[in-house]
Design a protein around this motif. Sequence first.
Motif: not given
Lengths: 142, 318
Positions: B219-231, B238-244, B250-258
């Motif tokens: 349900q998270v629309k990161a394809d409409e609003c880019p989402l950066y998960i930075v842990n 919430t570990t970097p692994e959890d973020g990944k 979430v899929g399209d539009g979501a990026v995880a960075v440790e």
Amino acid sequence: MNDTEFASHEWWENYKETVNSDPEMQVRGHDKFSDNFYVEIGEERFLIQMQNGTVQEILPNPALNNRWSFGVEGDREAWEEFVQETPPAFNHEIVASHYRSAVRNEDGHLMMRGDNKKIFQNLRPFQRALDLMRVANNNGGS
Amino acid sequence: MAEQGTIEPITGKYVHVEIGGVDHRIYFEENGPEDGTPILCQHTAGNNCQEWRHLLTDEEITEDYRVIAHDLPYHGKSVPPTSQSWWEEDYKMTGKQFTETLVALADALELEDPIYMGSSMGGNITLELADWYPDRFQALIGLECGAHSPGFYIDWLDHPEVNTTEVNAYSCWGLMAPQSPEETRRETMYLYEQGANGVFKGDLYYYSVDHDYRDKLDQVKADECPLYIVNGEYDYLTTPEDGKETAEGVGDGAVAVEMAQIGHFPMSEHPELFNAYLKEILGDITGDREGDLPSVLTPDDVGIELHPPAPAREKSAE
């Protein structure tokens, strides 16, 4: 680096001096910390007897005649990580380590045991006393 | 050290915001050009906008961006709404209340295409924002963000026989990395000690109970609003692994960075390192950064030299 073997009698004597010369243990109410706690390293248990923020005595193998409010348990490897100068993530502090065991069910971490209310009533001086194991182990740091 | 007489360029104001039909007086601080892209910065549970003071004074970032950091109602200088008998109930935050507050604040400040950034509870809420309000922000930066962060809604954090002033702070001590400078870790704790009774625990109701996106990441629309998960590497909640895993869910539009060698309060526990990491994220949002973001950012990558672990307490040789 402290050249005595981790958790040997000499190591604990050095630890006692480290706690008893720590300024933070005597301020912000930490000088009211008078609850004994134990540290269990693998199969070995040590009782840290506290009075007014200072270590009175450290007893190996506490038994029926002794009292404590809470303690920390973990295998030797987890403790050796904990006392490293720059400890690895999640074994770098007691609440962190406990959380990974208790909430995330992971192995290889430390667990707090005993009266949770007393743990939280004394959280900072208890946490500081444990962090001072690292300072004692490395002759410095925080 | 700043020179004697230095006046920092941060300004603080109050804005009246209607949330759920109730007038709230919300305090915010800002710095940067009025026409710069706004970055709305959300503090962590039980804390206040001072966590962002080193971003608010970062000369490079505030040259281009209008950095805004607010105090949620009941936090810092945002007093409880005067029309409510708030003392008769426990303060308790929910995702619905939290997102309504953030959107109402962005509307009240008339922010156009702002970037939203928050840490911890402020990181988790990026999932609700991208679910319910994907068109309000141009991008979301979720620091220390996860689909689920159980186990921190703890009764002792609001208890008459516990010194909650200190406990609410130092229960978070180990959320910070040992590599972060002692003085900034201690300041983060000091800010925690300013929280009002029950507010930290009430925020954690949202954080550990109300917020659960494990089965709703589609349900998270990161394809409409880019989402950066930075842990941060040392964030045990919430570990970097959890973020990944969250970004993958979430899929399209979501990026995880440790973020290596930093913890759960990056902006306040190690501002110099965090601000350098953040420039990489902002560069990706604007397209000024060449290539994809790496899966892990390290101090070396951003040219920051780490301080030795805390001031050593050398014992006198006897």
